[in-house]
Enzyme design. Structure first.
Site, PDB file in Angstrom:
ATOM      1  N   ASP A 133      -6.545   2.658   7.302  1.00 26.85           N
ATOM      2  CA  ASP A 133      -6.430   2.531   5.837  1.00 26.85           C
ATOM      3  C   ASP A 133      -5.887   1.163   5.458  1.00 26.85           C
ATOM      4  O   ASP A 133      -6.370   0.513   4.537  1.00 26.85           O
ATOM      5  CB  ASP A 133      -5.496   3.623   5.286  1.00 26.85           C
ATOM      6  CG  ASP A 133      -6.248   4.941   5.160  1.00 26.85           C
ATOM      7  OD1 ASP A 133      -5.622   5.982   4.924  1.00 26.85           O
ATOM      8  OD2 ASP A 133      -7.499   4.882   5.319  1.00 26.85           O
ATOM      9  N   GLU A 167       0.856  -1.193   0.000  1.00 25.27           N
ATOM     10  CA  GLU A 167       0.000   0.000   0.000  1.00 25.27           C
ATOM     11  C   GLU A 167       0.891   1.242   0.000  1.00 25.27           C
ATOM     12  O   GLU A 167       1.779   1.368   0.835  1.00 25.27           O
ATOM     13  CB  GLU A 167      -0.844  -0.014   1.276  1.00 25.27           C
ATOM     14  CG  GLU A 167      -1.691   1.204   1.471  1.00 25.27           C
ATOM     15  CD  GLU A 167      -2.062   1.411   2.941  1.00 25.27           C
ATOM     16  OE1 GLU A 167      -1.540   0.647   3.778  1.00 25.27           O
ATOM     17  OE2 GLU A 167      -2.831   2.322   3.230  1.00 25.27           O
ATOM     18  N   ASP A 169      -2.857   0.419  10.252  1.00 27.01           N
ATOM     19  CA  ASP A 169      -3.855   1.427  10.684  1.00 27.01           C
ATOM     20  C   ASP A 169      -5.169   1.198   9.930  1.00 27.01           C
ATOM     21  O   ASP A 169      -5.328   0.185   9.249  1.00 27.01           O
ATOM     22  CB  ASP A 169      -3.306   2.835  10.417  1.00 27.01           C
ATOM     23  CG  ASP A 169      -3.074   3.052   8.913  1.00 27.01           C
ATOM     24  OD1 ASP A 169      -2.460   4.043   8.545  1.00 27.01           O
ATOM     25  OD2 ASP A 169      -3.503   2.159   8.119  1.00 27.01           O
ATOM     26  N   ASP A 191      -0.352  -0.953   6.035  1.00 25.98           N
ATOM     27  CA  ASP A 191      -0.082  -0.387   7.366  1.00 25.98           C
ATOM     28  C   ASP A 191      -0.992  -1.010   8.411  1.00 25.98           C
ATOM     29  O   ASP A 191      -2.057  -1.530   8.096  1.00 25.98           O
ATOM     30  CB  ASP A 191      -0.328   1.131   7.324  1.00 25.98           C
ATOM     31  CG  ASP A 191       0.772   1.807   6.504  1.00 25.98           C
ATOM     32  OD1 ASP A 191       0.590   2.946   6.059  1.00 25.98           O
ATOM     33  OD2 ASP A 191       1.806   1.131   6.271  1.00 25.98           O
TER      34      ASP A 191
END
Ligand code: 28F
Length: 642
Positions: free
Chosen positions: A504, A427, A502, A500
């Site tokens: 996203d 990503e 997180d 990641d």
């Protein structure tokens, strides 16, 4: 002192050899000694209670994970017979718990033996692999109890009280010298218990986690059986037919089917044999698909929805947007396939087809509005398939014209031996850059993706091919999508999603897993899809090697270890990684890509199904469940960049 002379008759020796065999090679009996094998112990015992329910004598099974990870399973059936077997001098109950495969209690007569994923290895295996097992039986007005340790009888069956109730209760503690872990996962067990409740109409099942300060208890009882199952699977989707199509037929091969169409484009058909989830399908699923195609085409022709000049609707058009569950019970099931979850009995195809042809045709006659709504969707699906075929041709022609058939973004590896190659789907461009520099270019390819992927929930195959976000993934993997997908053509043995830790990253992971689940399912079934685990933290100090931590527990442990070496917390620098981009190529290689040091998580079908469900919530039509989901999961979301 009276020496207890244990006379070993032939049976006892056979028992000891059997249990030894199980303890020596547990994987042969329960698949593995990982947490999956540990959970199989529970399913084996529960299945014996389910058999008692299918025989018509048990209405309730209560399961508990007690403190210390002791499992307790209790049913209100007849209770395992306690009379002493004249020949062996051992009670039937003790035989069931000490002789391998003695549990075939319903083998010959009318009942069916359901069995866990490994086809009913029986209670004796659970006994052999447990530090101790205690069986309490209530029947014939008494309470009887026996106890074993690692499969060996330490307390023969004896009467310990009176009771007017009947039933069987089994408590056991898995042997932690055999299992990698004896720490049960409540959600995993709960999911399978819920599934058993759907598959066994009317049976009440409860499961309680007593290890918690606040014990958590779930209860399941579905009078609707598979009808409730499809409603549950579709709870966050917009339905086409509010009431599921439900057909069942008891007979030599009992069949139960429920179908509910939704407005999305994926095909979700779950098939079971004797409560075993036949992930690889088989003859029952074959019969279901053939009948579905035949009945809907016949109806379309009979009601002039399909003109003579029109070709037949294809199976995949009719199955677009379908959620269906088919469950059959077979006395002598033959399982095939890589994971022995494909039904081979050829006679079942015909049984399912004949019962379904009749029952589905009459359902459609009685519910023309449902028939029309589903057929409208099928016809637009066949047009979209036509468009997808053209789009595919276009893409193929286009790529045939271009010299480089591979997406420009792909940094390919030099080896062309698929088994040894791996492609990282990364990503973000910055992480993609570090990955390209840090990798071993001999066998590691990098495909950077950027921004939000296409919402595959709302897109049909035609848009998938042309989509500039997913198309690179399709071309890089090189095996096509949907019914075209050919696992033998994959260009990499490992497809690794690196995103990641997180929100996203979780979004990209969910979208990619949903995409693979819907359009490249064999890639998951075949175990080619992995998740990279980047570190969450880095502990550093001058003159000391950097210490990387992958979870909060890792971090606590690292602090303790370093304290043990006289390095206090306030002497250490702590960096919390918010994204892959914060690592330089060497760090990314060392922590996340180097096969010697990295952590890869293999994606299983269960993960994909969960992602698919999550995806429906995040991207589906119903707003309400999305709000609930985000609220429920908000506490897990750190540093949400609002
Ligand atoms: C908590 C787990 O294991 N329940 C069971 C029965 C009932 C019978 C039975 C079991 C061996 C070969 C018969 C009773 N009365 N729950 C359980 N409930 N096993 S296991 O029989 C096993 C024998 O044939 C039972 C009459 N017939 C069968």
């Amino acid at each position: 002192m009276e020496k207890y002379e244990h006379k070993y008759g032939a049976e006892q020796i056979q028992v000891l050899e059997g249990l030894e065999a199980v303890r020596k090679r547990p994987g042969m009996y329960i698949g593995s000694t990982s947490i999956r094998g540990l959970h199989h112990l529970v399913y084996e015992i529960v299945d014996n209670g389910v058999d008692e329910a299918l025989a018509g004598y048990c209405t309730e099974i209560n399961i508990a994970i007690e403190k210390g990870n002791i499992i307790s399973v209790e049913d209100n059936g007849r209770g395992i017979p306690v009379e002493i077997h004249p020949k062996t001098g051992i009670s039937t109950a003790e035989t069931v718990y000490t002789v391998l495969h003695a549990g075939g209690k319903f083998g010959g007569d009318s009942g069916y033996k359901v069995s866990g994923g490994l086809h009913g290895v029986g209670a004796s295996v659970v006994n052999a692999l447990s530090a101790w097992t205690e069986v309490t039986i209530q029947r014939d007005g008494g309470i009887y109890q026996m106890r074993f340790e690692k499969g060996k009888t330490v307390k023969k069956l004896e009467k310990i009280g009176e009771s007017s109730k009947t039933g069987t209760k089994v408590r056991f503690l898995a042997d932690d010298t055999i299992f990698e872990t004896t720490d049960y996962d409540f959600e995993t067990l709960e999911t399978r218990i819920r599934e058993i409740a759907f598959l066994t109409k009317g049976l009440k099942l409860t499961i309680e986690d007593q290890r918690l300060e606040e014990p958590k208890k779930s209860e399941f009882c579905f009078e609707g059986g598979l009808k409730s199952f499809v409603e549950y699977l579709n709870k966050n989707k917009e339905k086409i037919n509010k009431d599921p199509i439900y057909i069942e037929k008891n007979g030599d091969v009992p069949v139960e089917i429920a179908i509910q169409y939704t407005t999305n484009y994926s095909e979700n058909i779950y098939s079971f044999v004797n409560n075993i989830n036949t992930i690889e399908g088989g003859t029952h699923l074959e019969g279901f698909k053939r009948s579905l195609t035949k009945v809907f085409n016949d109806y379309a022709r009979g009601h002039n929805i399909l003109k003579d000049k029109d070709g037949n609707l294809q199976g995949e058009d009719i199955r677009e947007g379908i959620t269906a569950v088919i469950s059959v019970k077979v006395k002598e099931p033959q399982f095939e396939g890589q994971t022995k979850t494909k039904l081979g009995n050829s006679e079942v195809t015909g049984v399912v087809m004949s019962m379904m042809n009749e029952a589905l045709a009459s359902f459609l006659e009685e519910n023309p509005n449902v028939a029309k709504a589903v057929l409208e969707k099928c016809i637009s699906a066949s047009r979209a398939r036509e468009a997808a075929r053209k789009a595919r041709e276009l893409v193929r022609r286009k790529s045939a014209l271009e010299t480089t058939t591979l997406p420009g973004k792909l940094a390919d590896c030099s080896s062309k031996v698929a088994e040894e190659c791996e492609v990282y789907i990364v990503e973000g461009d910055s992480a993609g850059g570090s990955a390209k520099q840090g990798r071993d270019r001999r066998y590691q390819a990098i495909l950077p993706l950027w921004g939000k992927m296409l919402n595959v929930e709302k897109a049909r195959a035609d848009k998938i091919y042309g989509n500039d976000k997913l198309n690179p993934v399709i071309v890089a993997v090189g095996a096509g999508i949907g019914s075209d997908f050919d696992i033998t053509k994959i260009r990499y043995g490992k497809v690794i999603i690196m995103a990641d830790a997180d929100v996203d990253g979780a979004h990209i992971r969910t979208l990619l897993l949903t995409f693979f689940f819907r359009y490249m399912r064999p890639l998951i079934e075949n175990g080619n899809v992995f998740l990279a685990q980047p570190p969450l933290y880095k502990l550093s100090k001058k003159g000391m090697e950097d210490v990387y931590c992958y979870t909060d527990e890792d971090l606590d442990k690292a602090y303790k270890d370093l304290e043990g070496k006289g390095i206090a917390r306030d002497q250490l620098g702590l960096q919390r990684y918010k994204g892959l981009g914060e690592m330089n190529p060497e760090q990314l290689w060392e922590t996340t890509m180097n096969p010697e040091t990295r952590i890869l998580v293999k994606v299983t079908m269960e993960d994909a199904i969960k992602a698919d469900e999550t995806f429906n919530i995040l991207m589906g039509d119903e707003v309400e469940p999305r709000r609930e989901f985000i609220q429920k999961n908000a506490k897990y979301v750190k540093n949400l960049d609002v």
